[in-house]
Design a protein around this motif. Structure first.
Motif, PDB file in Angstrom:
ATOM      1  N   HIS A 640     -26.111 -24.763  31.828  1.00  0.00           N
ATOM      2  CA  HIS A 640     -26.748 -23.392  31.726  1.00  0.00           C
ATOM      3  C   HIS A 640     -26.075 -22.160  31.622  1.00  0.00           C
ATOM      4  O   HIS A 640     -25.181 -21.931  32.707  1.00  0.00           O
ATOM      5  CB  HIS A 640     -27.901 -23.306  32.670  1.00  0.00           C
ATOM      6  CG  HIS A 640     -28.819 -24.511  32.889  1.00  0.00           C
ATOM      7  ND1 HIS A 640     -29.413 -25.010  31.954  1.00  0.00           N
ATOM      8  CD2 HIS A 640     -28.955 -25.333  33.890  1.00  0.00           C
ATOM      9  CE1 HIS A 640     -30.507 -26.118  32.381  1.00  0.00           C
ATOM     10  NE2 HIS A 640     -29.991 -26.434  33.525  1.00  0.00           N
ATOM     11  N   GLY A 641     -25.924 -21.337  30.660  1.00  0.00           N
ATOM     12  CA  GLY A 641     -24.951 -20.284  30.849  1.00  0.00           C
ATOM     13  C   GLY A 641     -23.303 -20.676  30.541  1.00  0.00           C
ATOM     14  O   GLY A 641     -23.314 -21.999  30.622  1.00  0.00           O
ATOM     15  N   ALA A 642     -22.658 -19.693  30.930  1.00  0.00           N
ATOM     16  CA  ALA A 642     -21.105 -20.117  31.152  1.00  0.00           C
ATOM     17  C   ALA A 642     -20.658 -21.016  29.915  1.00  0.00           C
ATOM     18  O   ALA A 642     -21.088 -20.683  28.817  1.00  0.00           O
ATOM     19  CB  ALA A 642     -21.001 -20.696  32.400  1.00  0.00           C
ATOM     20  N   TYR A 643     -19.789 -21.961  30.339  1.00  0.00           N
ATOM     21  CA  TYR A 643     -19.449 -22.730  29.152  1.00  0.00           C
ATOM     22  C   TYR A 643     -20.296 -23.844  28.781  1.00  0.00           C
ATOM     23  O   TYR A 643     -20.983 -24.364  29.590  1.00  0.00           O
ATOM     24  CB  TYR A 643     -18.039 -23.585  29.546  1.00  0.00           C
ATOM     25  CG  TYR A 643     -16.687 -22.542  29.903  1.00  0.00           C
ATOM     26  CD1 TYR A 643     -16.405 -21.683  28.744  1.00  0.00           C
ATOM     27  CD2 TYR A 643     -15.654 -22.662  30.808  1.00  0.00           C
ATOM     28  CE1 TYR A 643     -15.501 -20.718  28.743  1.00  0.00           C
ATOM     29  CE2 TYR A 643     -14.650 -21.935  30.822  1.00  0.00           C
ATOM     30  CZ  TYR A 643     -14.632 -20.783  29.840  1.00  0.00           C
ATOM     31  OH  TYR A 643     -13.313 -20.230  29.938  1.00  0.00           O
ATOM     32  N   GLU A 644     -20.115 -24.129  27.688  1.00  0.00           N
ATOM     33  CA  GLU A 644     -21.095 -25.051  27.066  1.00  0.00           C
ATOM     34  C   GLU A 644     -20.440 -26.463  27.175  1.00  0.00           C
ATOM     35  O   GLU A 644     -19.474 -26.797  27.065  1.00  0.00           O
ATOM     36  CB  GLU A 644     -21.410 -24.886  25.479  1.00  0.00           C
ATOM     37  CG  GLU A 644     -22.323 -23.834  25.225  1.00  0.00           C
ATOM     38  CD  GLU A 644     -22.438 -23.794  23.746  1.00  0.00           C
ATOM     39  OE1 GLU A 644     -22.384 -24.940  23.073  1.00  0.00           O
ATOM     40  OE2 GLU A 644     -22.731 -22.770  23.220  1.00  0.00           O
ATOM     41  N   TYR A 645     -21.394 -27.635  27.492  1.00  0.00           N
ATOM     42  CA  TYR A 645     -21.090 -28.943  27.355  1.00  0.00           C
ATOM     43  C   TYR A 645     -21.958 -29.590  26.871  1.00  0.00           C
ATOM     44  O   TYR A 645     -23.297 -29.266  27.088  1.00  0.00           O
ATOM     45  CB  TYR A 645     -20.743 -29.428  29.142  1.00  0.00           C
ATOM     46  CG  TYR A 645     -19.585 -29.076  29.538  1.00  0.00           C
ATOM     47  CD1 TYR A 645     -18.385 -29.855  29.444  1.00  0.00           C
ATOM     48  CD2 TYR A 645     -19.412 -28.114  30.130  1.00  0.00           C
ATOM     49  CE1 TYR A 645     -17.092 -29.579  29.928  1.00  0.00           C
ATOM     50  CE2 TYR A 645     -18.144 -27.570  30.837  1.00  0.00           C
ATOM     51  CZ  TYR A 645     -17.151 -28.529  30.701  1.00  0.00           C
ATOM     52  OH  TYR A 645     -15.836 -28.139  31.227  1.00  0.00           O
ATOM     53  N   TRP A 646     -21.823 -30.618  25.999  1.00  0.00           N
ATOM     54  CA  TRP A 646     -22.794 -31.309  25.139  1.00  0.00           C
ATOM     55  C   TRP A 646     -23.380 -32.602  25.564  1.00  0.00           C
ATOM     56  O   TRP A 646     -22.274 -33.475  26.154  1.00  0.00           O
ATOM     57  CB  TRP A 646     -22.142 -31.214  23.782  1.00  0.00           C
ATOM     58  CG  TRP A 646     -22.042 -30.004  23.111  1.00  0.00           C
ATOM     59  CD1 TRP A 646     -22.548 -28.620  23.320  1.00  0.00           C
ATOM     60  CD2 TRP A 646     -21.132 -29.823  21.976  1.00  0.00           C
ATOM     61  NE1 TRP A 646     -22.151 -27.994  22.480  1.00  0.00           N
ATOM     62  CE2 TRP A 646     -21.037 -28.405  21.837  1.00  0.00           C
ATOM     63  CE3 TRP A 646     -20.201 -30.473  21.337  1.00  0.00           C
ATOM     64  CZ2 TRP A 646     -20.331 -27.620  20.628  1.00  0.00           C
ATOM     65  CZ3 TRP A 646     -19.520 -29.921  20.231  1.00  0.00           C
ATOM     66  CH2 TRP A 646     -19.364 -28.692  19.948  1.00  0.00           C
ATOM     67  N   ASP A 647     -24.472 -32.915  25.109  1.00  0.00           N
ATOM     68  CA  ASP A 647     -24.838 -34.113  25.517  1.00  0.00           C
ATOM     69  C   ASP A 647     -24.366 -35.259  24.402  1.00  0.00           C
ATOM     70  O   ASP A 647     -23.832 -34.791  23.298  1.00  0.00           O
ATOM     71  CB  ASP A 647     -26.518 -34.268  25.416  1.00  0.00           C
ATOM     72  CG  ASP A 647     -27.083 -35.668  25.893  1.00  0.00           C
ATOM     73  OD1 ASP A 647     -26.472 -36.426  26.449  1.00  0.00           O
ATOM     74  OD2 ASP A 647     -28.387 -35.653  25.980  1.00  0.00           O
ATOM     75  N   SER A 648     -24.700 -36.444  24.259  1.00  0.00           N
ATOM     76  CA  SER A 648     -24.115 -37.235  23.502  1.00  0.00           C
ATOM     77  C   SER A 648     -24.939 -37.034  21.822  1.00  0.00           C
ATOM     78  O   SER A 648     -26.109 -36.559  22.268  1.00  0.00           O
ATOM     79  CB  SER A 648     -24.316 -38.878  23.718  1.00  0.00           C
ATOM     80  OG  SER A 648     -23.387 -39.029  24.504  1.00  0.00           O
TER      81      SER A 648
END
Length: 660
Positions: A640-648
């Motif tokens: 949420h917010g800040a840097y993005e991290y992705w799901d598979s």
């Protein structure tokens, strides 16, 4: 963009509408209704009550719910529940070393206290669900609303209680899963009426990208292949005694891959002389977690001793030298404690009183060369109790509270957290409740030690003990009113709440080098929202659950008059479960909308995830299943917010199990 969003919403709404339109007049039996639509809850009041009689917002996930979720982990299954928005650095709750995935309740960061069989397992302020074996879970109870009166620190938004299986009879099961994205799992369980032992080894493959390019630092994240090995042991030496143990050892590798070019290096002073290969780094972690408890429970007296620990060992290297170096943040942490409570039924069973005591010791120690001076410990002693008055046959009220004495490395605390609840039965199938409670959380143990650099360069950078003057716990109140209805074939749960918290932890310049590493109290948090959940047996074979929430989570940073959105505002969940003869199928869909801005100034896209599966059992011993996760193949942002991290991306597996 607007057309695309409108189309997605229309599809989701159409799916809900078309499902609801096939409601039949079939009525469930009373027994089925009690066990599925009105489950027994033990977490909310610390004694058994039916959900309809519980003055709190509760969700119970039983084994059927967990199977139907299609989730690979407890983290994912909990994240599909109303009022929960999880935060993860990797698929199904995978963590990025010491950067833990977490469960957020009602938009409040790190707001859930996680229990296993009633024993707290949060360590150093982190409520990770990793390390808990899904195959070993009987059910999960989620209680939303301030929970510190019952369970102490860290239950700001609520409590997640993972209740493990108990030995029942002689049996054995073997299971294997094989899928794409490098996913494999091998598991086995063997048990008698006194002991059950389960083990599994789960492998996951590499993911080339787990984030977009970081425009300000010129890199992107990736994940290499890894595994998790789990063991769970449940022993029942006596009708009133249970011994439980779970262990996980996981191995993971992450990377930050440089996107620097010759032009960037030439034109940006910050990167002059840099080598892209040396700026590309890999981080390898070995993470070991254990939790254990011995519990005595005879329905009136409950006592336990518990222990949980974690040892995180990491190393890093750049892609030019390929030499691994010890991470500075490696640590070992543990918590050990004991608790006892007694429940009295008074005035011919009309009133209920609970009185309990708890003591715990928590420790955090740096185990790298550079952080070896970090040694932080905390001792907690608490007394808690509640009294439920049956004022009239239809109206009851509960007054409770908890007093804690905390020996803390930053500042000792004496904290009292009260709670007041009411329950009014409109009739045998409908009730209205209110729930007002205070909650708090202590700073992380390691926050009293920070990395500091001598501005005069007379000494090497090192960890030093730093803590703000008069550091207080984060604290605040949850106000809630709710409505529950349980019929023969369906149920409704509605809750409206307001949360108000203060003293949120922030950073200030420290006196050693002026960097923002001094822990202080600062910001505030507000949220007002509504949650609705509808569950229905549409036919004998088909069950549907629809849940949703709308809220306005906001935070006010230190020394600021501006309120900022802190979590998604909209959440919808749909679950369908079909069972007939030898077939079982399910689908779970989740949507988070009205999300936050990230550091690149763009809004995180709507999170839309659909899991689906079908199982076929040719006989009582065998089951063959096909599972698909992220069916729509979306680039789901799981932070949420800040840097993005992705799901598979879209992933699937075939499952085979044989039961002896």
């Amino acid at each position: 963009m607007m057309k695309g969003k409108a189309l997605r919403l229309a599809i989701f709404a159409g799916l809900l509408g078309s499902t609801a339109s096939v409601l039949s007049t079939h009525a469930m039996t009373e027994t089925e209704s009690v066990t599925v639509l009105n489950p027994v809850v033990v977490t909310a009041q610390r004694f058994e009550t039916k959900d309809l009689n519980t003055p709190a917002a509760v969700t119970v996930l039983d084994q059927a719910d967990l199977k139907n979720s299609g989730a690979k982990s407890i983290f994912d299954a909990v994240g599909q529940s109303t009022g929960i928005t999880t935060f993860s650095y990797g698929p199904f709750g995978l963590e990025y070393g010491a950067m833990d995935s977490r469960v957020n309740i009602r938009g409040l960061e790190r707001s859930a206290l996680v229990l296993v069989n009633g024993a707290p397992i949060n360590l150093d302020g982190k409520n990770s669900l990793n390390g808990l074996m899904m195959d070993n879970v009987d059910r999960i109870e989620i209680v939303r609303g301030a929970g510190s009166a019952q369970y102490g620190s860290e239950a700001l938004g609520g409590v997640v209680n993972v209740i493990t299986k108990s030995p029942t009879k002689a049996h054995a099961t073997i299971e294997t899963r094989i899928g794409n994205e490098g996913y494999k799992k091998y598991a086995a369980t063997v048990g008698t009426d006194t002991i059950e032992i389960s083990t599994s080894k789960e492998y996951y493959g590499a993911q080339e990208r787990t984030s977009p390019d970081r425009s300000d630092r010129y890199y992107y994240n990736m994940r290499d292949k890894g595994y998790a090995h789990n063991v769970a042991v449940n022993i029942k030496p006596h009708d009133y005694v249970r011994v439980n143990y779970m262990r996980q050892q996981s191995d993971s590798t992450y990377g930050q891959m440089s996107t620097l070019t010759e032009a960037i290096i030439k034109n940006n002073k910050k990167f002059k002389g840099k080598d892209p290969l040396k700026e590309s780094k890999q981080y390898h972690y070995r993470d070991i977690k254990n939790n254990a408890s011995i519990i005595y429970d005879d329905a009136t007296t409950r006592a336990m001793v518990f222990f949980n620990n974690r040892k995180l060992v990491g190393e890093s290297r750049d892609l030019k030298t390929l030499t691994f170096n010890q991470n500075d943040s490696n640590y070992a942490a543990y918590k050990v404690g004991a608790e006892a409570q007694h429940t009295w039924k008074l005035h011919k069973g009309k009133d209920t009183a609970v009185l309990g005591f708890m003591g715990a010791h928590e420790s955090y120690e740096g185990i790298s060369v550079k952080n070896s001076v970090v040694r932080a410990h905390r001792n907690v002693a608490a007394v808690y109790g509640s009294y439920e008055f049956q004022v009239t046959p239809m109206f009851s009220t509960t007054i409770g509270g908890r007093y804690q004495v905390i020996d803390d490395p930053a500042k000792d605390q004496h904290v009292f957290t009260p709670q007041w609840q009411t329950m009014y039965k409109l009739d045998d199938s409908r009730s209205i409740y209110t729930n007002i409670g205070k909650a708090f959380t202590m700073p992380n143990l390691h926050d009293v030690y920070r990395w500091a650099t001598d501005p005069k360069k007379k000494m090497e950078p090192q960890y030093v003990k730093l803590s703000g003057d008069n550091l207080k716990p984060e604290e605040g109140w949850n106000y809630e009113v709710g409505y529950k209805q349980v019929n023969a074939k369906d149920s409704w749960r509605v809750s409206v709440y307001h949360m108000k918290f203060k003293n949120f932890f922030d950073w200030a310049p420290n006196p050693v080098d002026g960097r923002n590493t001094l822990r202080i109290n600062g910001g505030k948090f507000l949220n007002t929202g509504v949650e609705v959940e509808y569950k229905s047996h549409i036919t004998d074979d088909l069950m549907m659950t629809i849940g949703g929430s709308y809220s306005n989570p906001r935070k006010q940073p230190t020394k600021s008059t501006v309120w900022e959105q802190s979590a998604p505002k909209v959440e919808l969940n749909l679950a369908l479960d079909y069972e007939k003869d030898k077939w079982q199928a399910g689908m779970v869909a989740s949507w988070w909308g009205k999300r936050l801005l990230n550091r690149d100034g763009q809004y995180n896209p709507d999170y839309i995830n659909v899991n689906a599966h079908v199982n076929y059992s040719p006989n009582d011993s065998q089951t063959i299943g096909f599972y698909v996760n992220n069916l729509l193949n979306r680039h789901n942002v799981i932070t949420h917010g800040a840097y993005e991290y992705w799901d598979s991306p879209r992933n699937y597996y075939v499952n085979y199990s044989y039961h002896f």
